[in-house]
Design a protein around this motif. Structure first.
Motif, short mmCIF file in Angstrom:
data_model
loop_
_atom_site.label_atom_id
_atom_site.label_comp_id
_atom_site.label_asym_id
_atom_site.label_seq_id
_atom_site.Cartn_x
_atom_site.Cartn_y
_atom_site.Cartn_z
N ASN A 1 -31.99 -81.03 -33.48
CA ASN A 1 -30.91 -80.04 -33.90
C ASN A 1 -31.60 -78.79 -33.29
OD1 ASN A 1 -28.69 -81.20 -35.29
ND2 ASN A 1 -30.01 -81.67 -37.17
N GLY A 2 -30.59 -78.00 -32.76
CA GLY A 2 -30.98 -76.70 -32.04
C GLY A 2 -31.82 -77.30 -30.64
N GLY A 3 -30.95 -78.03 -30.04
CA GLY A 3 -31.63 -78.39 -28.88
C GLY A 3 -31.21 -78.14 -27.67
N SER A 4 -30.26 -77.26 -27.82
CA SER A 4 -29.48 -76.84 -26.29
C SER A 4 -30.15 -76.02 -25.48
CB SER A 4 -28.29 -76.16 -26.69
OG SER A 4 -28.20 -74.86 -27.49
N TYR B 1 -23.74 -94.06 -31.45
CA TYR B 1 -24.86 -94.78 -31.26
C TYR B 1 -25.36 -95.99 -32.45
CZ TYR B 1 -25.43 -91.63 -27.24
OH TYR B 1 -25.21 -90.72 -26.18
N GLY B 2 -24.92 -95.78 -33.44
CA GLY B 2 -25.00 -96.84 -34.37
C GLY B 2 -26.29 -96.52 -35.11
N ARG B 3 -27.00 -95.31 -34.87
CA ARG B 3 -28.24 -95.40 -35.82
C ARG B 3 -28.94 -93.89 -35.09
NH1 ARG B 3 -30.30 -98.45 -31.72
NH2 ARG B 3 -32.03 -98.32 -30.94
N VAL B 4 -29.81 -93.28 -35.89
CA VAL B 4 -30.79 -92.26 -35.53
C VAL B 4 -32.14 -92.62 -35.94
CG1 VAL B 4 -31.64 -89.93 -36.00
CG2 VAL B 4 -29.07 -90.36 -36.05
N ASP B 5 -32.90 -92.84 -35.08
CA ASP B 5 -34.36 -93.23 -35.23
C ASP B 5 -35.40 -92.18 -35.27
OD1 ASP B 5 -33.99 -96.24 -34.54
OD2 ASP B 5 -33.51 -95.36 -32.50
N CYS B 6 -34.82 -90.89 -34.57
CA CYS B 6 -35.91 -90.02 -34.57
C CYS B 6 -35.21 -88.60 -34.81
CB CYS B 6 -36.58 -89.65 -33.32
SG CYS B 6 -37.75 -91.41 -32.86
N LEU B 7 -35.55 -87.56 -35.43
CA LEU B 7 -34.91 -86.24 -35.94
C LEU B 7 -35.86 -85.30 -35.69
CD1 LEU B 7 -32.71 -84.51 -36.97
CD2 LEU B 7 -33.47 -84.78 -39.31
N VAL B 8 -35.34 -84.33 -34.71
CA VAL B 8 -36.32 -83.29 -34.56
C VAL B 8 -35.38 -81.80 -35.04
CG1 VAL B 8 -37.52 -81.65 -32.97
CG2 VAL B 8 -37.52 -84.24 -32.55
N ASN B 9 -36.00 -81.07 -36.08
CA ASN B 9 -35.31 -79.97 -36.46
C ASN B 9 -36.05 -78.68 -35.78
OD1 ASN B 9 -33.23 -80.84 -38.43
ND2 ASN B 9 -35.11 -81.60 -39.54
N SER B 10 -35.23 -78.21 -34.75
CA SER B 10 -36.08 -77.21 -33.81
C SER B 10 -35.24 -75.78 -34.05
CB SER B 10 -36.05 -77.71 -32.50
OG SER B 10 -34.74 -77.81 -31.81
N ALA B 11 -33.91 -75.75 -34.56
CA ALA B 11 -33.36 -74.64 -34.62
C ALA B 11 -34.11 -73.53 -35.43
CB ALA B 11 -32.14 -75.06 -35.31
N GLY B 12 -33.84 -72.45 -35.03
CA GLY B 12 -34.69 -71.06 -35.99
C GLY B 12 -33.89 -70.08 -35.76
N LEU B 13 -33.95 -69.17 -36.92
CA LEU B 13 -33.41 -67.81 -36.72
C LEU B 13 -34.67 -66.90 -36.96
CD1 LEU B 13 -31.04 -65.73 -36.93
CD2 LEU B 13 -31.17 -65.86 -39.49
N THR B 14 -34.62 -65.93 -36.33
CA THR B 14 -35.89 -65.10 -36.11
C THR B 14 -35.53 -63.43 -36.43
OG1 THR B 14 -36.11 -64.93 -33.62
CG2 THR B 14 -37.34 -66.78 -34.77
N SER B 15 -34.43 -63.28 -36.48
CA SER B 15 -34.07 -61.91 -36.93
C SER B 15 -34.94 -61.22 -38.07
CB SER B 15 -32.63 -61.64 -37.51
OG SER B 15 -32.44 -62.46 -38.66
N ARG B 16 -35.09 -59.85 -37.59
CA ARG B 16 -36.22 -59.12 -38.39
C ARG B 16 -35.89 -58.58 -39.89
NH1 ARG B 16 -38.89 -61.87 -35.03
NH2 ARG B 16 -40.39 -60.79 -33.61
N GLY B 17 -36.64 -58.45 -40.94
CA GLY B 17 -36.55 -57.82 -42.13
C GLY B 17 -37.87 -57.71 -42.66
N THR B 18 -37.95 -56.71 -43.56
CA THR B 18 -39.04 -56.55 -44.53
C THR B 18 -38.70 -57.06 -45.85
OG1 THR B 18 -38.73 -54.45 -45.07
CG2 THR B 18 -40.02 -54.77 -42.92
N LEU B 19 -39.74 -56.90 -46.94
CA LEU B 19 -39.52 -57.14 -48.06
C LEU B 19 -38.80 -56.00 -48.68
CD1 LEU B 19 -40.19 -58.72 -50.67
CD2 LEU B 19 -42.00 -56.99 -51.05
#
Length: 258
Positions: free
Chosen positions: A12-15, A81-99
């Motif tokens: 996921n997020g693999g493009s 494909y009939g199944r998912v054997d492995c999942l990688v979650n690599s998507a990420g949002l890094t926009s900035r913000g302080t408390l």
């Protein structure tokens, strides 16, 4: 024999960036790979690249800010494909913000991409593994900033710290199902997304990588292909029984002070 021979791997997020590097590394180790992304052009280009090299791959268009689409990304791969054997979650949002300046809208965006999407993708993938009574592996790409991070990363840190807890909770919950779930707290890495972030939020010029490298112990930023190799190891049987581990993949040492 490749480390991932005949495994069905969803990134996921693999493009682009780390996710694309993981996809390339996985097919080199014998996997059939599916990658998700919001924009078809880079995703389809990556799949074409992998297909030209003789590997089976597919692109799933998904906006992971929508939890239903995160779940459906798994369902689409299972249909294909009939199944998912492995999942990688690599998507990420890094926009900035302080408390002090983070809006509820920005906070919700970070939770949606950095925590909610992995949660529901994992939910769907684990459900498939349990239904088939087969083992599986999951790797969550997190961040070393989850230990505290810079002041301008407040919503990002909040969401990614939650992903650390989720990784360990899910690993504990499904260890008897032989589903291994681990995470990587990655450090500063040279990716397309990081280049855009540095230019957009920090006014960086073309030499920002060189300037950054001069401040780092190893004299360079991390590379996506290095992270991808580590991810493949964790997805494979080569990592043995390891589960619930969140590994600091960084050149700075947590707690180390000069």
């Amino acid at each position: 024999m490749g480390l991932l021979d005949d495994r069905i791997v969803l990134v996921n997020g693999g493009s682009q960036g780390i996710g694309a590097a993981v996809a390339r590394a996985a097919v080199r180790e014998g996997a059939v790979v599916a990658v998700t992304g919001r924009r078809p052009a880079p995703g389809e280009a990556l799949v074409a690249e992998l297909a030209a090299a003789g590997s089976k791959a597919m692109f799933v268009r998904a906006d992971l800010a929508d939890a239903e689409q995160a779940k459906d990304s798994v369902a689409e791969v299972v249909r294909a494909y009939g199944r998912v054997d492995c999942l990688v979650n690599s998507a990420g949002l890094t926009s900035r913000g302080t408390l002090l300046n983070t809006t509820p809208e920005l906070f919700d965006q970070h939770i949606a991409i950095n925590l909610k999407a992995p949660f529901f993708a994992m939910q769907a993938a684990v459900a498939d593994m349990v239904r088939r009574e087969q083992p599986g592996t999951i790797v969550n790409i997190i961040t070393s900033s989850a230990h505290g991070g810079q002041p301008f990363l407040a919503p990002y840190v909040a969401a990614k710290a939650g992903l650390i807890g989720l990784t360990r909770n899910a690993a504990h919950a499904h260890r008897w199902d032989r589903i291994r779930i681990n995470g990587l707290n990655i450090g500063w890495t040279a990716t397309e997304g990081e280049d855009a972030t540095q230019r957009t939020f920090h006014g960086a010029g073309d030499d920002w990588r060189e300037r950054a490298a001069a401040r780092l112990p190893m004299g360079r930023l991390g590379r996506p292909d290095e992270i991808a190799g580590f991810v493949v190891l964790l997805l494979s049987d080569r990592s043995g029984v390891v589960t619930g581990s969140v590994i600091d993949w960084d050149q700075n040492v947590l707690g180390g002070l000069d």
